[in-house]
Write an enzyme that holds these catalytic residues in place. Sequence first.
Site, short mmCIF file in Angstrom:
data_model
loop_
_atom_site.label_atom_id
_atom_site.label_comp_id
_atom_site.label_asym_id
_atom_site.label_seq_id
_atom_site.Cartn_x
_atom_site.Cartn_y
_atom_site.Cartn_z
N HIS A 1 23.28 0.13 11.21
CA HIS A 1 24.46 1.00 11.31
C HIS A 1 25.38 0.51 12.43
O HIS A 1 24.96 -0.19 13.34
CB HIS A 1 24.05 2.45 11.54
N ARG B 1 5.20 -8.80 20.01
CA ARG B 1 5.09 -10.04 20.78
C ARG B 1 3.84 -10.77 20.34
O ARG B 1 2.84 -10.15 19.91
CB ARG B 1 5.08 -9.75 22.27
N THR C 1 11.33 -7.22 15.71
CA THR C 1 12.76 -7.31 15.94
C THR C 1 13.28 -8.74 15.91
O THR C 1 14.48 -8.95 15.97
CB THR C 1 13.13 -6.68 17.30
N LYS D 1 -1.53 -14.29 19.49
CA LYS D 1 -2.41 -15.36 19.03
C LYS D 1 -1.63 -16.28 18.12
O LYS D 1 -0.83 -15.84 17.29
CB LYS D 1 -3.60 -14.78 18.28
N ASN E 1 0.83 -1.19 0.00
CA ASN E 1 0.00 0.00 0.00
C ASN E 1 0.87 1.26 0.00
O ASN E 1 2.10 1.18 0.10
CB ASN E 1 -0.95 -0.02 1.20
N GLY F 1 -0.55 -1.49 8.80
CA GLY F 1 -0.02 -0.17 8.51
C GLY F 1 0.97 0.32 9.54
O GLY F 1 0.81 0.09 10.74
#
Length: 185
Positions: free
Chosen positions: A115, A180, A165, A183, A85, A142
């Site tokens: 970096h 985290r 992450t 479900k 999108n 989004g």
Amino acid sequence: MAESERTRMAAGQWYTCLDDELEALRATARDAVFEHNTLPPRQRGNLGPSLKALLGAAGTGSRIEAPFHCAYGFNIFLGDNVFLNAGCTILDTAPVRIGKGTLLGPNVQIYCAEHHRQAAGRQAGLEIARPVEIGANAWIGGSAVILGGVSIGEGAIVGAGAVVTRDVPADTTVVGNPARAVKRG
């Protein structure tokens, strides 16, 4: 013969982004992205011609809404019927593979570049590139952010605004910062 920065980047080694060859590749990507983002939608179709030619792969029916931004383009591999999108950014210093039928919401960001942790390394332009893999039929909400080195399994859902992450198993929903699981299945 010295190893090029592009070769180091592709090998997942520390490299400097302050390199003429890499800058030329980014300039090519900026031109393709500019064309994609400024063509009238009916003329552009699913992908602007230069962007489609630049991508590592663009499966049948894959679509990228404008505006879009990428660093290099050639490290982006889209399966069939992938949808990105408006406002998505992919800093593809490493391969980004998005499986068939996967949907990315507005303003999703994928960052493969990490970096250097030391200020002197950052000033020297040192980065390391980590790939991202998103399985088939995933849904990335989004404004989610996906960091390099992450794999997101088939059918997974990443909630809007999540910061991913670490790996997300197949058929798992993750939310939050850091993301985290809430479900499974």
